[in-house]
Design an enzyme around this catalytic site. Structure first.
Site, PDB file in Angstrom:
ATOM      1  CG  HIS A 169      -3.449   2.785   5.924  1.00 56.07           C
ATOM      2  ND1 HIS A 169      -4.683   3.235   6.347  1.00 56.07           N
ATOM      3  CD2 HIS A 169      -3.430   2.974   4.582  1.00 56.07           C
ATOM      4  CE1 HIS A 169      -5.394   3.644   5.297  1.00 56.07           C
ATOM      5  NE2 HIS A 169      -4.643   3.503   4.220  1.00 56.07           N
TER       6      HIS A 169
ATOM      7  CG  ASN B 157      -5.200   7.194   3.989  1.00 53.72           C
ATOM      8  OD1 ASN B 157      -4.095   7.038   3.492  1.00 53.72           O
ATOM      9  ND2 ASN B 157      -6.299   6.705   3.451  1.00 53.72           N
TER      10      ASN B 157
ATOM     11  CD  GLU C 187      -2.123   2.265   1.332  1.00 50.19           C
ATOM     12  OE1 GLU C 187      -2.953   3.047   0.843  1.00 50.19           O
ATOM     13  OE2 GLU C 187      -1.215   2.678   2.085  1.00 50.19           O
TER      14      GLU C 187
ATOM     15  CG  ASP D 219      -4.196   5.556  -2.354  1.00 44.71           C
ATOM     16  OD1 ASP D 219      -3.843   5.985  -1.254  1.00 44.71           O
ATOM     17  OD2 ASP D 219      -4.809   4.474  -2.489  1.00 44.71           O
ATOM     18  CG  ASN D 220      -0.325   6.201  -0.104  1.00 41.47           C
ATOM     19  OD1 ASN D 220      -0.947   6.915   0.669  1.00 41.47           O
ATOM     20  ND2 ASN D 220      -0.290   4.888   0.008  1.00 41.47           N
TER      21      ASN D 220
ATOM     22  CG  ASN E 173      -5.624   8.518   0.530  1.00 43.40           C
ATOM     23  OD1 ASN E 173      -4.485   8.085   0.556  1.00 43.40           O
ATOM     24  ND2 ASN E 173      -6.674   7.719   0.490  1.00 43.40           N
TER      25      ASN E 173
ATOM     26  CG  HIS F 277      -5.867   1.103  10.410  1.00 44.13           C
ATOM     27  ND1 HIS F 277      -6.195   2.356  10.860  1.00 44.13           N
ATOM     28  CD2 HIS F 277      -5.443   1.285   9.134  1.00 44.13           C
ATOM     29  CE1 HIS F 277      -5.982   3.251   9.906  1.00 44.13           C
ATOM     30  NE2 HIS F 277      -5.520   2.622   8.855  1.00 44.13           N
TER      31      HIS F 277
END
Ligand SMILES: *[C@@H]1O[C@H](CO)[C@@H](O)[C@H](O)[C@H]1NC(C)=O
Ligand SMILES: *[C@@H]1O[C@H](CO)[C@@H](O)[C@H](O)[C@H]1NC(C)=O
Ligand SMILES: *[C@@H]1O[C@H](CO)[C@@H](O)[C@H](O)[C@H]1NC(C)=O
Length: 354
Positions: A114, A167, A53, A268-269, A223, A133
């Site tokens: 994450h 996130n 991720e 996203d990232n 994010n 998480h």
């Protein structure tokens, strides 16, 4: 009168539903065909099959990769396996990913990593900060990296009431970081509705042991977050709004918005190219396919490069794109000396020479 009131209420509800439906269509269902873009020399990375991720590469070429994210609404091919942090040395010809050992006093079974961010202190010691998480809560775990042992020593768990639904993070000093909160409502369906209705309730938090504060608000779903090479700016991807916010960082850690770069994909990232300062973002061209996973019609992948970020005319180009036949659900990309690592939320990871 009561009937009229009920009728008005019904009319208003239907109008609201209609609007919501249009919003859903525009934001999530309208999907774009993905035109393939592939660098010449690419290969899938062995052992990284169930998520990569987030990725952060040190100036020495060592890459950290978070793997095995379990997140409501997103697929996970190995739900019984705890998450892991992998290491790759990008200086080696046939670079292999290896899971890092984690020190004992940390609950490895509940590890659900994450967003990650590295920090190197004055003495050259490397720290890895990981959004975790456990039981779907949010903590930030601080590890010290032992290169010779290939291990992570757990130092501290950071928890705070402002650090909910975290996130991603970017570390900007010893125990000082910015974190994004990606949704406000705890229930998955409500948080999805929050995204679709464009409620803009999510925010960016600054954390230090002495002060924790909200420093930027008004994101639909904040994010990926990263800092410019000179550390003067913070870049925040608002995934559901399909844009990226360029924020100026102040002495007291406050952020003010310089501009927003609008995109046509769910970014996203984020990472910054250490040789140019360009932003690299892992993107989801078809969000609905990601949330409603079907291996026969999988979500595609896209990596964008944004050049001249601070100028009047930043340019956005696609450096990788695939319809899901090779790589599904790309969430991140990072470069080092002409090589690129591309990671995904739950799928494989790709290594290419640019
Ligand atoms: C990924 O998950 C699948 C399904 O659980 C499993 O068979 C496979 O071994 C996993 N791959 C790796 C590299 O862990
Ligand atoms: C910056 O943050 C502080 C809280 O730490 C707040 O009181 C102040 O108003 C903010 N300043 C600006 C210019 O936004
Ligand atoms: C994806 O693209 C490949 C060729 O690049 C093609 O063979 C395949 O049919 C496409 N798959 C889908 C689901 O569109």
């Amino acid at each position: 009168m009561a009937k009229l009131g009920a009728l008005i209420l019904l009319g208003a509800s239907l109008a609201f539903l209609g609007q919501t439906f249009v919003a859903i269509r525009e934001r999530f269902i309208t999907s774009r065909e993905v035109e393939p873009v592939e660098p010449q020399n690419c290969h899938l990375i062995e052992k990284l099959e169930n998520g990569s991720e987030d990725i952060d590469i040190l100036p020495t070429g060592l890459a950290f990769i978070s793997s095995g994210l379990k997140y409501p609404g997103l697929p996970n091919f190995a739900p019984d396996e705890p998450g892991k942090i992998f290491l790759m040395n990008l200086n080696e010809q046939s670079s292999k990913a290896q899971a890092l050992k984690i020190s004992d006093r940390f609950d490895k079974e509940l590890f659900n990593p994450h967003g990650i961010s590295t920090f190197i202190d004055k003495d050259g010691t490397v720290y890895l900060y990981v959004v975790n998480h456990p039981h779907m809560e949010s903590t930030v775990e601080i590890f010290k990296f032992e290169e010779h042992q290939r291990s992570l020593i757990h130092l501290k768990t950071v928890k705070h009431e402002l650090l909910k639904s975290v996130n991603d993070i970017v570390v900007v000093g010893p125990e000082q970081f910015y974190a994004t909160r990606d949704h406000y409502l705890d229930n998955f369906f409500l948080s999805l509705l929050e995204m679709i209705l464009d409620l803009r309730w999510t925010y960016v938090v600054f954390y230090s042991p002495r002060e924790v504060k909200v420093v930027a608000k008004g994101f639909n779903s904040a994010n990926g977050i990263t800092a410019s090479l000179d550390q003067k700016y913070i870049y925040v991807a608002d995934i559901a709004a399909k844009n990226i916010h360029i924020m100026e960082k102040h002495e007291n850690w406050n952020l003010t918005q310089l501009k927003v770069i609008q995109l046509d994909t769910f970014m996203d990232n984020l990472n910054v190219d250490p040789s140019t300062g360009d932003i690299l973002g892992g993107c989801h061209p078809n969000a609905m396919k990601l949330l409603n996973y079907n291996p026969k019609d999988p979500p595609g992948s896209e990596v964008l490069r944004i050049q001249n970020v601070l100028s009047d005319k930043p340019t956005v180009s696609t450096i990788y794109a695939n319809n899901g036949s090779v790589l599904q659900g790309t969430s991140v990309a990072a470069v080092y000396h002409g090589k690129i690592l591309i990671g995904t939320v739950f799928h494989k990871a790709l290594y290419c020479v640019l």
